[in-house]
Design a protein around this motif. Sequence first.
Motif, mmCIF file in Angstrom:
data_model
loop_
_atom_site.group_PDB
_atom_site.id
_atom_site.type_symbol
_atom_site.label_atom_id
_atom_site.label_comp_id
_atom_site.label_asym_id
_atom_site.label_seq_id
_atom_site.Cartn_x
_atom_site.Cartn_y
_atom_site.Cartn_z
ATOM 1 N N UNK A 116 0.779 -1.224 0.000
ATOM 2 C CA UNK A 116 0.000 0.000 0.000
ATOM 3 C C UNK A 116 0.813 1.277 0.000
ATOM 4 N N UNK A 117 2.139 1.179 0.071
ATOM 5 C CA UNK A 117 2.981 2.377 0.072
ATOM 6 C C UNK A 117 3.108 3.006 -1.316
ATOM 7 N N UNK A 118 2.636 2.332 -2.350
ATOM 8 C CA UNK A 118 2.690 2.851 -3.722
ATOM 9 C C UNK A 118 1.466 2.351 -4.469
ATOM 10 N N UNK A 119 1.087 3.014 -5.568
ATOM 11 C CA UNK A 119 -0.068 2.551 -6.344
ATOM 12 C C UNK A 119 0.138 1.133 -6.875
ATOM 13 N N UNK A 120 -0.951 0.474 -7.183
ATOM 14 C CA UNK A 120 -0.899 -0.882 -7.720
ATOM 15 C C UNK A 120 -0.024 -0.912 -8.970
ATOM 16 N N UNK A 121 0.816 -1.934 -9.055
ATOM 17 C CA UNK A 121 1.686 -2.082 -10.216
ATOM 18 C C UNK A 121 2.988 -1.325 -10.109
ATOM 19 N N UNK A 122 3.221 -0.659 -8.945
ATOM 20 C CA UNK A 122 4.457 0.087 -8.743
ATOM 21 C C UNK A 122 5.119 -0.355 -7.447
ATOM 22 N N UNK A 123 6.422 -0.146 -7.357
ATOM 23 C CA UNK A 123 7.218 -0.507 -6.195
ATOM 24 C C UNK A 123 7.923 0.732 -5.657
ATOM 25 N N UNK A 124 7.946 0.875 -4.322
ATOM 26 C CA UNK A 124 8.641 1.992 -3.685
ATOM 27 C C UNK A 124 10.006 1.520 -3.188
ATOM 28 N N UNK A 125 11.051 2.146 -3.684
ATOM 29 C CA UNK A 125 12.419 1.839 -3.270
ATOM 30 C C UNK A 125 12.941 3.002 -2.437
ATOM 31 N N UNK A 126 13.656 2.660 -1.370
ATOM 32 C CA UNK A 126 14.320 3.685 -0.571
ATOM 33 C C UNK A 126 15.724 3.212 -0.231
ATOM 34 N N UNK A 127 16.652 4.151 -0.180
ATOM 35 C CA UNK A 127 18.032 3.780 0.105
ATOM 36 C C UNK A 127 18.798 4.900 0.774
ATOM 37 N N UNK A 128 19.984 4.541 1.237
ATOM 38 C CA UNK A 128 20.868 5.499 1.901
ATOM 39 C C UNK A 128 22.300 5.230 1.460
ATOM 40 N N UNK A 129 23.011 6.316 1.213
ATOM 41 C CA UNK A 129 24.384 6.215 0.722
ATOM 42 C C UNK A 129 25.232 7.263 1.437
ATOM 43 N N UNK A 130 25.883 6.852 2.530
ATOM 44 C CA UNK A 130 26.688 7.798 3.302
ATOM 45 C C UNK A 130 27.841 8.359 2.485
ATOM 46 N N UNK A 131 28.129 9.634 2.676
ATOM 47 C CA UNK A 131 29.237 10.278 1.985
ATOM 48 C C UNK A 131 30.077 11.039 2.998
ATOM 49 N N UNK A 132 31.348 11.225 2.669
ATOM 50 C CA UNK A 132 32.277 11.918 3.546
ATOM 51 C C UNK A 132 32.011 13.410 3.597
ATOM 52 N N UNK A 133 32.656 14.098 4.530
ATOM 53 C CA UNK A 133 32.396 15.531 4.722
ATOM 54 C C UNK A 133 32.759 16.394 3.521
ATOM 55 N N UNK A 134 33.670 15.907 2.673
ATOM 56 C CA UNK A 134 34.097 16.703 1.524
ATOM 57 C C UNK A 134 33.470 16.243 0.214
#
Length: 397
Positions: A275-293
């Motif tokens: 139920x987090x997205x309409x029928x026929x669709x998928x919800x993807x979530x991610x995280x990508x840590x990056x350095x201070x610079x």
Amino acid sequence: MVHIHVVGGGLAGLTAAITAAESGARTTLYEGHRSLGGRARTAEGPYRANEGPHALYRHGPHAAWLARRGLLGPLVPVPPRDGLRFRFHRAGALRRLPPPALLRLVRRAPHTAPVDDRFLDWAAGRVGAEGARAAAHFAATALFHHDPGALSARFVQERLHRLGSLPPEARYPVGGWGTLVERLAAHARGLGVAVETATRVDARTLGELARTGPVIVATSLAAARALLDDASLAWESGRTVLVDLAVRTRRGDAFVVSDLDAPGWLERFTAQDPGLAPAGEQLLQGQFPIGPDMRRAEGVARAEDLLDLGFPGWRERTTWRGGALAEGRTGAVDRPGTTWRDRPSVVRGDGIFLAGDQVAAPGLLSEVSFTSGLEAAMLAVKAAGQHSGSGAGSRRG
């Protein structure tokens, strides 16, 4: 009746307000935004994305506290079928199984890891440098930090041990974290908590509130530092590119892609909650840590490389895209030689108490906010009782 004031309507603030009200204290919660939830908000509309991946861990104190009050609501575990679609990016390719060295480390009890050593050094002495790096990167899903291997061995191992437990500890609130916030808010109001949204508290207002009773500051640490004019309110956190994506459904898409070559994580949240997205669709979530610079674009590029491997044809299938750069908004990390006890104290003096995810309290992810909110409220209630008692004594005298 002495008044207890709670500034901030995220998980820490809601927990504190409920705890204070349950003690019988008159309680008011102030939130600067128009809606409650803080970083636990869920987006409105057809794509119910949270601000970064969110999960409740069944062995943590937060879940038990919610369950006792009937606030836990429907939760879904990792679906067994989709759990088989867990993929690991290692040596430039997707693999179905993690390296054996990672599994050996996951099974080690957290107390076997020293507080004073770097995780990478300690782990390499047990499973070799390659396995240690893979374990550090896998643990990054609970750290949001670009260099987990440089953090305290005990700190990282505590998270690695719980992340890798079988069956998985993670449980997901149906409808996103916003549904959990709604239940907390309704329960708080039912206990008599006065909730004032779109109400920003500044230093002058804080002083006025403190004259009528204890104040719990349940904001980000940066906001608390400015509000209390206290430079000591500082602790290291992560810097992470958050990625949100909706794609048309394709048979065979991965459930999770964990990057073991660098800190990174992609998860298909509609696998457990369609139920987090309409029928026929998928919800993807991610995280990508990056350095201070590093620039945000570098984190986005890493995310797209991982999407190419785990979700072929995702560009042509994309129906919605969002994201953000989270700086200092993903919880505390502990360097070698430090533990959660070294973080900014809940007790600030003069009837002021602190709560949030970078405060001196134990726990994994949102559990730190919960634990600190609970402790701040109990201390505020005690302080309110002492204040009330001294006032009554003066009147009697």
